[in-house]
Write a protein that holds these residues in place. Sequence first.
Motif, mmCIF file in Angstrom:
data_model
loop_
_atom_site.group_PDB
_atom_site.id
_atom_site.type_symbol
_atom_site.label_atom_id
_atom_site.label_comp_id
_atom_site.label_asym_id
_atom_site.label_seq_id
_atom_site.Cartn_x
_atom_site.Cartn_y
_atom_site.Cartn_z
ATOM 1 N N PRO A 4 0.999 -1.168 0.290
ATOM 2 C CA PRO A 4 0.174 0.004 0.185
ATOM 3 C C PRO A 4 0.831 1.191 0.215
ATOM 4 O O PRO A 4 2.121 1.252 0.213
ATOM 5 N N VAL A 5 0.736 2.213 -0.816
ATOM 6 C CA VAL A 5 0.940 3.476 -1.153
ATOM 7 C C VAL A 5 0.537 4.717 0.326
ATOM 8 O O VAL A 5 -0.807 4.737 0.360
ATOM 9 N N GLU A 6 1.277 5.034 0.789
ATOM 10 C CA GLU A 6 1.187 5.435 2.199
ATOM 11 C C GLU A 6 1.349 7.061 0.932
ATOM 12 O O GLU A 6 1.996 7.952 1.017
ATOM 13 N N ILE A 7 -0.506 7.951 1.757
ATOM 14 C CA ILE A 7 -0.297 8.937 1.711
ATOM 15 C C ILE A 7 -0.148 10.445 2.736
ATOM 16 O O ILE A 7 -0.660 10.243 3.653
ATOM 17 N N ARG A 8 1.088 11.153 2.743
ATOM 18 C CA ARG A 8 1.912 11.559 4.016
ATOM 19 C C ARG A 8 0.831 13.315 3.543
ATOM 20 O O ARG A 8 0.702 14.299 2.955
ATOM 21 N N PRO A 9 0.104 13.251 5.070
ATOM 22 C CA PRO A 9 -0.128 14.931 5.138
ATOM 23 C C PRO A 9 1.486 15.852 4.933
ATOM 24 O O PRO A 9 2.165 15.967 5.544
ATOM 25 N N ALA A 10 0.791 17.385 4.344
ATOM 26 C CA ALA A 10 2.095 17.603 4.197
ATOM 27 C C ALA A 10 1.837 19.374 3.903
ATOM 28 O O ALA A 10 0.536 20.044 3.996
ATOM 29 N N ALA A 11 2.778 20.665 3.941
ATOM 30 C CA ALA A 11 2.190 21.984 4.440
ATOM 31 C C ALA A 11 3.478 22.572 3.597
ATOM 32 O O ALA A 11 4.403 22.601 3.925
ATOM 33 N N THR A 12 2.673 23.574 2.443
ATOM 34 C CA THR A 12 4.321 25.282 2.079
ATOM 35 C C THR A 12 3.725 25.905 2.463
ATOM 36 O O THR A 12 2.536 26.533 2.543
ATOM 37 N N VAL A 13 4.507 27.238 2.059
ATOM 38 C CA VAL A 13 3.914 28.060 1.757
ATOM 39 C C VAL A 13 4.412 29.343 1.306
ATOM 40 O O VAL A 13 5.884 28.975 1.495
ATOM 41 N N MET A 14 4.044 30.075 0.359
ATOM 42 C CA MET A 14 4.163 31.206 -0.481
ATOM 43 C C MET A 14 4.791 32.339 1.057
ATOM 44 O O MET A 14 3.739 33.183 0.684
ATOM 45 N N LEU A 15 5.768 32.376 0.363
ATOM 46 C CA LEU A 15 6.161 33.850 1.252
ATOM 47 C C LEU A 15 6.259 34.792 0.157
ATOM 48 O O LEU A 15 6.798 35.089 -0.588
ATOM 49 N N VAL A 16 6.054 36.303 0.429
ATOM 50 C CA VAL A 16 5.618 37.453 -0.679
ATOM 51 C C VAL A 16 5.675 38.283 0.175
ATOM 52 O O VAL A 16 5.801 38.915 1.390
ATOM 53 N N ARG A 17 6.532 39.307 -0.837
ATOM 54 C CA ARG A 17 7.104 40.329 -0.372
ATOM 55 C C ARG A 17 7.304 41.781 -1.567
ATOM 56 O O ARG A 17 7.237 40.966 -2.606
ATOM 57 N N PRO A 166 6.265 7.520 -6.508
ATOM 58 C CA PRO A 166 6.689 6.421 -5.352
ATOM 59 C C PRO A 166 6.642 6.838 -3.734
ATOM 60 O O PRO A 166 6.543 6.235 -3.105
ATOM 61 N N ARG A 167 6.779 8.383 -3.752
ATOM 62 C CA ARG A 167 5.744 8.399 -2.169
ATOM 63 C C ARG A 167 4.646 10.075 -2.749
ATOM 64 O O ARG A 167 4.908 10.311 -3.173
ATOM 65 N N ARG A 168 3.853 9.609 -1.806
ATOM 66 C CA ARG A 168 2.919 10.813 -2.494
ATOM 67 C C ARG A 168 2.199 11.471 -1.184
ATOM 68 O O ARG A 168 2.514 10.964 0.220
ATOM 69 N N TYR A 169 2.012 12.524 -1.796
ATOM 70 C CA TYR A 169 1.552 13.785 -0.223
ATOM 71 C C TYR A 169 -0.059 14.627 -0.870
ATOM 72 O O TYR A 169 0.006 14.847 -1.466
ATOM 73 N N ASP A 170 -0.463 14.877 0.196
ATOM 74 C CA ASP A 170 -1.259 15.478 0.097
ATOM 75 C C ASP A 170 -1.246 16.995 0.759
ATOM 76 O O ASP A 170 -1.312 17.342 1.871
ATOM 77 N N THR A 171 -1.572 18.150 -0.167
ATOM 78 C CA THR A 171 -0.316 18.965 0.737
ATOM 79 C C THR A 171 -1.021 20.201 0.637
ATOM 80 O O THR A 171 -2.509 20.360 -0.225
ATOM 81 N N ARG A 172 -1.412 21.039 1.595
ATOM 82 C CA ARG A 172 -1.983 22.225 1.459
ATOM 83 C C ARG A 172 -1.170 23.483 1.165
ATOM 84 O O ARG A 172 -0.040 23.843 1.931
ATOM 85 N N PHE A 173 -1.218 24.636 0.443
ATOM 86 C CA PHE A 173 -0.501 25.671 0.041
ATOM 87 C C PHE A 173 -1.087 26.688 0.956
ATOM 88 O O PHE A 173 -2.320 26.899 1.108
#
Length: 238
Positions: A4-17, A166-173
């Motif tokens: 089974p393929v694990e889907i990992r929760p992830a978070a990333t941020v767009m820092l703006v200026r 091969p690796r899956r992420y459930d990513t919130r931006f």
Amino acid sequence: PPGPVEIRPAATVMLVRDTPSASGGTTLEVLMVRRNLRSDFVGGAYVFPGGAVDPLDGGAEAEASCTGRTDAEASALLGFGSGGLAYWVAVVRETFEEAGLLLARRVGGPALLAGDPAEEARFAAERVAVNGGTRRFLDLCRDEGLLLTVGDIHYFAHWVTPRGAPRRYDTRFFVAAAPPGQIAAHDAGETIADVWISPDDALARHRAGEIEIIFPTIRNLQAIGRFATSTELLGAAE
């Protein structure tokens, strides 16, 4: 057969200026970091700071270190019953680990990392310890009297790595203003370069074959590139 393929929760941020432009106005810029070439996930690509959500990013201790957003409010935004605030905490932790920036404030104190050499040296050492796993990020926040300013970090988009990877992420931006006075610096481990760049320039360099950018990053650059200033972008995201 593959397991089974694990889907990992992830978070990333767009820092703006906003930075002055040659025309006399300003240009919206976003911070991008280049992943280590040896990384087993999009090695060498330019991405936004972020990573997997750690179980320790959630819970009562994490919520007590935050200001501007409760777990209930965060969870409602993400469509969760509970635990949503962990994504915001992960954004702050990963930004500190990968880019050396702290989306936090000290209660009753001056701005963080805004020119005090002793403080900058202390936090640089703390960053190494957090990255090395010998120091918990939330322990650092508690000992330094920091509150994570999660109310200023706005949920923006949701992407899931396609099937077959091969690796899956459930990513919130997310999107947030770059902390004033702080200087970004890649960690020379997971990330090997950092650049402030306009969305249009990043996309043009990708089309020219100068830098690698994956599809979700492209689409988010296109989305934020519609805005002329960070104020307009952050207002729309909020």
